[in-house]
Design an enzyme around this catalytic site. Structure first.
Site, mmCIF file in Angstrom:
data_model
loop_
_atom_site.group_PDB
_atom_site.id
_atom_site.type_symbol
_atom_site.label_atom_id
_atom_site.label_comp_id
_atom_site.label_asym_id
_atom_site.label_seq_id
_atom_site.Cartn_x
_atom_site.Cartn_y
_atom_site.Cartn_z
ATOM 1 N N THR A 147 1.022 -1.103 -0.368
ATOM 2 C CA THR A 147 -0.168 -0.323 -0.148
ATOM 3 C C THR A 147 0.386 1.302 -0.071
ATOM 4 O OG1 THR A 147 -0.207 -0.134 2.824
ATOM 5 C CG2 THR A 147 -1.730 -1.519 1.337
ATOM 6 N N ALA A 190 9.002 6.719 5.346
ATOM 7 C CA ALA A 190 9.122 6.665 3.780
ATOM 8 C C ALA A 190 10.634 7.365 3.452
ATOM 9 C CB ALA A 190 8.256 6.820 3.233
ATOM 10 N N SER A 219 3.300 7.471 10.166
ATOM 11 C CA SER A 219 2.920 6.924 8.653
ATOM 12 C C SER A 219 4.024 6.353 7.462
ATOM 13 C CB SER A 219 2.042 7.825 8.407
ATOM 14 O OG SER A 219 3.148 9.061 7.507
ATOM 15 N N LYS A 220 2.958 5.608 6.531
ATOM 16 C CA LYS A 220 3.913 5.383 5.835
ATOM 17 C C LYS A 220 4.965 6.892 4.783
ATOM 18 C CE LYS A 220 2.124 1.399 5.228
ATOM 19 N NZ LYS A 220 2.446 0.017 4.396
ATOM 20 N N SER A 221 4.315 7.630 4.849
ATOM 21 C CA SER A 221 4.688 8.954 4.384
ATOM 22 C C SER A 221 5.711 9.340 5.115
ATOM 23 C CB SER A 221 3.296 9.912 3.865
ATOM 24 O OG SER A 221 2.922 10.018 4.119
#
Ligand SMILES: [Zn+2]
Length: 298
Positions: free
Chosen positions: A15, A240, A235-237
């Site tokens: 995702t 990252a 969160s992924k963002s």
């Protein structure tokens, strides 16, 4: 009788880009499998095809490879296993453990028990026919289900008041994660699940599903999550930027240190082979700090 071979798994969802939180779960499950001389399986949890991001699976596999992970056997994809999940659903239906639910999102929001999101049982006794536009829920008993997590300790949940009858097939025809993960862990012979503590609350319902399907329950280790300064899951963002496939050493060390392993600083300049050798020789699951995990247990 010989003991069953240790089988662990890493099961990312495609995702978004892999981040430090992903790496921590991968490192912990990998080291548990290697230290126990077992297999480490890789499963792509893309059962919710509506959340799939193009290129995310490739990025995940490439990153794991560059970080020196070696998985056993073929990579399994949930999106290709619909027929297997349907068999499990048929088995549950034959034992009268499931029921169709026609409640709209709006109705569920209005009727959920005290805003908790717990399903109030509206369709439980309505004897509705199975149809494509219905969700299918598993009926849960009035029972408290507990398990002994190897990191967090005993965790208990009342299935009726803290979980409620839960969806195993969605209105849009997709199987729910809860069913897919239970079926896959059983069919792949997984003996221990090592994953992030965000899934702790899902574990009692997964154990209940295992019991309904006559599958053995694996052992569980829930890893404390990386939290942002406000106490929310990273969160992924946000995370990252932390993973650079061209420079795996700093991220691997950060993951090991989050897991309480106190890796020597000079490993920050080492290659992945040396880092993994040190990590396998020194891995101690008992050193994983509990501080963050308690946030998810109260
Ligand atoms: Zn309903």
């Amino acid at each position: 009788m010989t003991e069953k071979r240790y089988t662990g798994r890493f099961a990312p969802s495609p995702t978004g880009d892999p981040h430090l939180g992903t790496l921590i779960a991968a490192v912990a499950s990998y080291l548990q499998a290697r230290v126990n001389h077992g297999d480490w399986l890789l499963r792509i949890e893309d059962v919710d095809t509506t959340r799939r991001v193009a290129g995310a699976e490739d990025a995940m596999l490439r990153t794991l490879d560059r970080f020196g992970f070696e998985w056993d056997g073929d990579v399994i994809r949930q999106s290709a296993r619909t027929a297997i999940y349907q068999q499990a659903l048929d088995q549950l239906d034959a034992e009268d453990l499931v029921f169709p639910c026609t409640c709209s999102r709006k109705l569920l929001a209005q009727t959920a028990v005290e805003q908790s999101g717990i399903y109030p049982g509206t369709c439980r006794t309505r004897q509705l026919p199975f149809a494509h536009e219905h969700a299918i829920r598993l009926r849960v008993p009035e029972r408290t289900l507990g398990f002994d997590d190897r990191i967090i300790g005993e965790y208990r949940q009342s299935l009726a008041t803290e979980c409620g009858d839960f969806v195993i097939k969605r209105r849009d025809g997709l199987f729910a994660y809860q069913l897919a993960v239970v079926v896959d862990d059983a069919l792949q012979g997984v003996t221990e699940v090592v994953r992030g503590a965000d899934l702790l609350e899902s574990t009692p319902r997964q154990i209940y599903l295992q019991q309904c399907l006559n599958h053995p329950s694996p052992a569980y280790c829930h890893i404390p999550l990386i939290l942002d300064p406000t106490g929310r899951k990273l969160s992924k963002s946000e995370g990252a930027a932390g993973l650079n496939p061209d420079r795996p050493a700093p991220s691997l060390l950060a993951a090991l240190n989050h897991l309480g392993q106190q890796a020597p600083e000079e490993l920050g300049h080492a290659g992945t082979t040396d880092i993994w050798q040190w990590a396998i020789e020194n891995w101690d699951i008992g050193k994983i700090p509990l501080a963050h995990a308690t946030l998810y247990n109260g």
